[in-house]
Design an enzyme around this catalytic site. Structure first.
Site, PDB file in Angstrom:
ATOM      1  N   LYS A  23       0.835  -1.204   0.000  1.00 31.15           N
ATOM      2  CA  LYS A  23       0.000   0.000   0.000  1.00 31.15           C
ATOM      3  C   LYS A  23       0.871   1.257   0.000  1.00 31.15           C
ATOM      4  O   LYS A  23       0.653   2.176  -0.791  1.00 31.15           O
ATOM      5  CB  LYS A  23      -0.908  -0.025   1.238  1.00 31.15           C
ATOM      6  N   ARG A  92      -3.065   3.167   8.839  1.00 30.08           N
ATOM      7  CA  ARG A  92      -3.476   1.914   8.175  1.00 30.08           C
ATOM      8  C   ARG A  92      -2.296   0.965   8.019  1.00 30.08           C
ATOM      9  O   ARG A  92      -1.193   1.383   7.733  1.00 30.08           O
ATOM     10  CB  ARG A  92      -3.974   2.211   6.757  1.00 30.08           C
ATOM     11  N   GLY A 101      -8.159  -6.827   4.776  1.00 30.10           N
ATOM     12  CA  GLY A 101      -8.944  -6.827   6.005  1.00 30.10           C
ATOM     13  C   GLY A 101      -8.351  -7.633   7.150  1.00 30.10           C
ATOM     14  O   GLY A 101      -8.991  -7.796   8.181  1.00 30.10           O
ATOM     15  N   MET A 103      -5.590  -6.960   8.919  1.00 26.04           N
ATOM     16  CA  MET A 103      -4.954  -6.185   9.985  1.00 26.04           C
ATOM     17  C   MET A 103      -5.763  -4.917  10.251  1.00 26.04           C
ATOM     18  O   MET A 103      -6.825  -4.737   9.690  1.00 26.04           O
ATOM     19  CB  MET A 103      -3.516  -5.886   9.607  1.00 26.04           C
ATOM     20  N   ARG A 335      -3.760  -0.931  -5.958  1.00 22.74           N
ATOM     21  CA  ARG A 335      -2.913  -2.118  -5.998  1.00 22.74           C
ATOM     22  C   ARG A 335      -3.341  -2.934  -7.208  1.00 22.74           C
ATOM     23  O   ARG A 335      -4.427  -2.714  -7.760  1.00 22.74           O
ATOM     24  CB  ARG A 335      -3.057  -2.939  -4.719  1.00 22.74           C
ATOM     25  N   HIS A 451     -15.840  -7.869   1.691  1.00 25.60           N
ATOM     26  CA  HIS A 451     -14.840  -8.797   2.209  1.00 25.60           C
ATOM     27  C   HIS A 451     -15.065 -10.206   1.687  1.00 25.60           C
ATOM     28  O   HIS A 451     -14.161 -10.870   1.176  1.00 25.60           O
ATOM     29  CB  HIS A 451     -14.889  -8.774   3.744  1.00 25.60           C
ATOM     30  N   SER A 772      11.771 -42.936 -14.681  1.00 24.05           N
ATOM     31  CA  SER A 772      10.612 -42.105 -14.381  1.00 24.05           C
ATOM     32  C   SER A 772      10.529 -41.998 -12.861  1.00 24.05           C
ATOM     33  O   SER A 772      10.546 -43.020 -12.164  1.00 24.05           O
ATOM     34  CB  SER A 772       9.341 -42.730 -14.953  1.00 24.05           C
ATOM     35  N   CYS A 840       6.204 -39.230 -12.744  1.00 25.98           N
ATOM     36  CA  CYS A 840       4.829 -39.697 -12.913  1.00 25.98           C
ATOM     37  C   CYS A 840       4.068 -39.820 -11.595  1.00 25.98           C
ATOM     38  O   CYS A 840       2.969 -40.352 -11.572  1.00 25.98           O
ATOM     39  CB  CYS A 840       4.798 -41.019 -13.666  1.00 25.98           C
ATOM     40  N   TYR A 860       9.826 -34.935 -19.474  1.00 26.76           N
ATOM     41  CA  TYR A 860       8.365 -34.826 -19.429  1.00 26.76           C
ATOM     42  C   TYR A 860       7.835 -35.060 -18.012  1.00 26.76           C
ATOM     43  O   TYR A 860       8.533 -35.618 -17.165  1.00 26.76           O
ATOM     44  CB  TYR A 860       7.696 -35.819 -20.389  1.00 26.76           C
TER      45      TYR A 860
END
Ligand code: PEP
Ligand code: MG
Length: 889
Positions: A23, A92, A101, A103, A335, A451, A772, A840, A860
């Protein structure tokens, strides 16, 4: 240079988010851009860290704050503590990562009995008393720890006494009366009065914000989001501007685009004659932003101009809090905005089209978790459902669950294995654990920026807010809809977060359009979201070097995998062919004399199944893993056999065949079958099974080749620990292949599932064309934790207590298991440079783990078919991260 403890907005910028918090850094950046931000300063996270380690504010901070406050006084001409024209400030929180919300905030700091008349001369007595009652409320709750409900009930009482529809309509005398009553609450419940020294108020508020970093709900949020505890929060002290000075004032929250759908155009809520908190806490019903355009067109135009500036500057969706004081617009915060998964894809692709970002950046703005949410089902036949209520579609999705009316009951329901729908008047940060536990959230009040909406979107929970006429009574555990229908705890609800409709009972959910579109061959998509997902996946495919295969053991799964973009089968677990009613075939091999018949039958049925899978994956590799599960899974139950034998003995009945079975099962019985006779060990003890499976594969392959197809089988040996057992297995395989004269001969590889295999990978590579990594077993055996008990067991406690941030069975443990994988890659490729490498285990479909596999250079990953698009996306993102400069557009 020492790290600063305080910086005025004019001296910071967006790059300093570590120090100034998100902020503070963005307020500094907006100041630099010349946007109308009220003057202020940021007390840095460095000061917070000092507070967290010592329990005290840094001693130098006192003077720094005095100088900074003086710096605010000069341009405004107001004085902090001045009786005639007081400067008030907001205090703030604002950490490195947004924690909406979680803090504390204290507004109107600097207001005292002495400064009150001065404030009244700025905006009238109604306004001044309103500010005073808010300060008492926030100071009482934040600094003195008074329960916010104590103030809320007095406010509700005043509203009903004066017949006010909301707080803004309370008459001046009511507000004055509330100030007196709130003061009494502070004294009774908080044990102190509001200090009449403005500086004491300010210091108390700063300390309380720092302290809120360690509060329960902030900790819960950080644990869930993986935000480090050590970061600390910054505190922003900003000159107050007032949205509650009459009809030409107000507050709003808006986004540069729609955060729920990603549709272009500014989007938000506005409340005339209100402070910002009124907009987000849902205590009054907001107006859509467009109404500001009707009432105050000039202001609306200015705001849209600033939003465009911000979006161009940040090159992303921005969310903005603004206040209008007597016709003058101020931006209080911006933000990069949280968005739904749907919006994330759409905005990313639109911004590429608009030339704002590159295709690589677009790919990095979405992730596999968001794609997963989009692949979730939706209610396709909702018209047949019984509509209970309607609200705002705050977070998309289709969720079915039982109604609960408080967060603790939601947590309990989830723990008991039931999916809850959390129904609230509105949510507060204290509801977080309940929202995490919930399948969906429904609130009677609150807009799209409330909120509940913001948190649910961030967590990917379905959410409907502002449900008209819904009266929620948490104490009675029930709610009544506008039509008088009573919902009680346990009633099944279906919540459609895409349309905002709530239905009674369980609706059937259907696949999402995105899932359907990906699972089809059509390449042109009208739907904006489907188009966006397809565009991003196409770019991911172009960028990725990591291949994506699927784990599939039936032709139907293989077909789905192929349609979703799999480039082969990385793991075909063959045991499914021999479990269920067919387990008796293995039993006959182990116990009976008729083993030749059983083996022939196994070979025949395996041939059919291999043919179907290889044909489906024509032209693509199919890794067939030889039988893996513990032997006991194929044998009759020991307890049943023993009980039966006991009964026979009691009745003096002789059954030699059953006694022989019991003896065999006893002979093979193991205390820890997971660590026993399974994988290559089973194949060493019963090589006939290897031979039958390999022959079946060879026969299927030859048959398909004869039909002109291009089958590409590979053979994989599980659970190898030592070179010699792989060599023996390989010799059985080679012999069986030679006997069938299959050509070309399929490659043979091994799984790496045991630490010993990883540590001796160079020796194993001498007998294997590919590895694998079976990370399920490799995690189990590295950690010594049973993979079957992990979720229910103590790992949950470890995570709750913060000993572990991630579940190692979900996200690959880079440090331990990862080190074994790195070692095996190095040793394996050292011994055989052309060694093929795949993974895998379940981790192969987990976004963070896929990045690890790409980093260590695997060829892969192989995951479950529905996760194939997620793996493609994350493999593309991993490539962009590793080579960020080579954008292709
Ligand atoms: C593994 O262990 O990671 C693996 C893929 O094998 P399975 O899950 O079948 O044991
Ligand atoms: Mg395994």
């Amino acid at each position: 240079m020492t790290t600063p403890l305080l910086l005025p907005f004019a001296r910071g910028d967006a790059s300093q988010a570590d120090l100034l918090g998100g902020k503070g850094a963005n307020l500094a950046e907006m100041t630099r851009l010349g946007l109308p931000v009220p003057p202020g300063f940021t007390i840095t996270t460095e000061a917070c860290r000092h507070f967290l380690t010592t329990g005290d504010l840094p001693p130098e901070l006192r003077d720094l704050v005095s100088t900074a406050v003086a710096g605010l006084e000069a341009p405004s001409g107001r004085g902090f503590g001045s009786a005639s024209d007081p400067l008030l400030v907001s205090v703030r929180s604002g950490g490195r990562f947004s924690m909406p919300g979680m803090m504390e905030t204290v507004l109107n700091v600097g207001l005292t009995d002495r400064t009150l008349p001065g404030l009244a001369s700025r905006g009238g007595w109604h306004f001044a008393w309103d500010c005073y009652r808010r300060l008492l409320q926030m100071y009482g709750h934040t600094v003195l720890g008074v329960d916010a409900g104590a103030f809320d009930s007095l406010l509700a009482e005043a509203r009903s006494r004066y017949g006010a529809v909301d707080d803004a309509h309370l008459p001046t005398e009511a507000l004055e009366g509330l100030v007196t009553r709130f003061r009494a609450v502070l004294l009774e419940d908080g044990g102190a009065e509001l200090p009449q020294d403005p500086r004491r108020q300010l210091d108390d508020a700063i300390t309380a914000v720092f302290r809120s970093w360690t509060g329960e709900r902030a900790r819960t949020y950080r644990a869930h989001e993986g935000i480090p505890e050590t970061l600390g929060t910054a505190v922003n002290v900003v000159e107050m501007v007032f949205g509650n000075t009459g009809e030409h004032s107000g507050s709003g929250v808006c986004f540069t685009r729609d955060p729920a759908t990603g549709a272009p155009g500014a989007y938000g809520d506005y409340l005339p004659d209100a402070q910002g908190e009124d907009v987000v806490n849902g205590s009054r019903t907001t107006l859509p932003l467009s109404e500001l355009g009707t009432h105050e067109p000039a202001l609306h135009g200015q705001l849209l101009g600033h939003l465009a500036t911000l979006e161009q500057h940040y090159r992303d969706l921005c969310d903005v809090e603004f206040t209008v004081e007597n016709g003058r617009l101020f931006l209080l915060q911006t933000r990069v905005g949280k968005r739904s998964p749907e919006a994330a894809f759409r905005i990313a692709v639109d911004m590429v089209d608009e030339g704002l970002i590159t295709a690589d950046e677009a790919l990095c703005r979405v992730d596999g978790h968001q794609l997963e949410a989009l692949l979730h089902p939706r209610f396709e036949h909702a018209e047949s459902g019984v509509v209970l209520a309607r609200g705002l579609p705050a977070s998309p999705g289709a969720a079915v669950g039982v109604a609960v009316f408080d967060p603790a009951r939601a947590v309990a329901a989830r723990a008991g294995g039931t999916a809850p729908v959390l129904v609230r008047v509105e949510t507060s940060p204290d509801d977080l654990a309940g929202i995490i536990a919930a399948e969906a959230v429904v609130t009677a009040r609150g807009g799209l920026t409330s909120h509940a909406a913001v948190v649910a979107r961030g967590l990917g929970r379905t959410c409907v807010t502002s449900v008209g006429g819904l009266v929620v009574d948490p104490a009675a555990r029930r709610a009544v809809t506008a039509d008088g229908v009573v919902i009680t705890e346990g009633d099944v609800l279906s919540v459609d977060g895409t349309s905002g409709v709530i239905y009674l009972g369980a609706l059937e959910a259907s696949p999402s359009p995105v899932a359907l579109a990906l699972d089809s061959t059509a390449r042109d998509h009208d739907d904006a979201l489907v188009h966006a997902v397809a565009t991003i996946l196409e770019h991911a495919d172009a960028r990725r070097t990591l291949g994506v295969r699927a784990n599939a053991e039936t032709a139907a799964d293989a077909l789905l995998a192929r349609r979703l973009g799999a480039e082969g089968i990385g793991l075909c677990r063959t045991e499914h062919m021999l479990l269920g009613p067919r387990r008796e075939l293995v039993e006959r091999v182990v116990v009976d004399d008729r083993r030749e018949d059983a083996l022939a039958e196994i070979e025949e049925l395996a041939t059919r199944e291999f043919e179907a899978i290889l044909a489906t994956m024509d032209g693509l590799p199919v890794v067939v893993r030889l039988l893996d599960p513990p032997l006991h899974e194929f044998l009759p139950d020991l307890v049943e056999l023993a009980t039966d034998a006991g009964r026979r003995e009691a009745r003096h009945v002789v059954d030699e065949a059953q006694d022989a079975r019991l003896a065999t099962v006893r002979r093979w019985h193991e205390t820890n079958p997971m660590l026993g006779l399974r994988g290559v060990r089973l194949l060493t003890v019963l090589p006939e099974l290897v031979v039958a499976q390999v022959r079946a594969l060879a026969v299927a392959t030859t048959a398909l080749r004869d039909r002109g197809l291009d089958p590409r089988p590979e053979i994989m040996v599980p659970l190898v620990a030592i070179e010699s057992e792989l060599a023996v297995a390989r010799s059985h395989i080679t012999r069986a292949l030679r006997d069938t004269a299959v050509a070309p001969v399929p490659p043979v590889g091994t799984m790496i599932e045991l630490p010993r295999a990883a540590l001796t990978a160079d020796a194993l590579a001498g007998h294997a064309e590919f590895f694998s990594f079976g990370t399920n077993d490799l995690t189990q055996t590295t950690w010594g934790i049973s993979r079957d008990d992990a979720e229910a067991g103590f790992l949950a406690t470890y995570r709750r207590e913060g000993l572990l941030t991630l579940d190692p069975f979900v996200t690959l443990d880079r440090v331990g298991v990862g080190e074994l994988i790195r070692t095996a890659v190095r040793l394996g490729r050292g011994a055989r440079p052309a060694l093929g490498l795949g993974a895998c285990g379940e981790h192969a479909g987990d976004p963070a783990s896929i990045h690890f596999f790409a980093e260590v250079g695997l060829d892969y990953v192989s995951c479950s078919p529905p996760r194939v698009p997620i793996a493609r996306l994350e493999a593309g993102r991993a490539a962009v991260r590793r080579h960020p400069t080579t954008d292709t557009r």
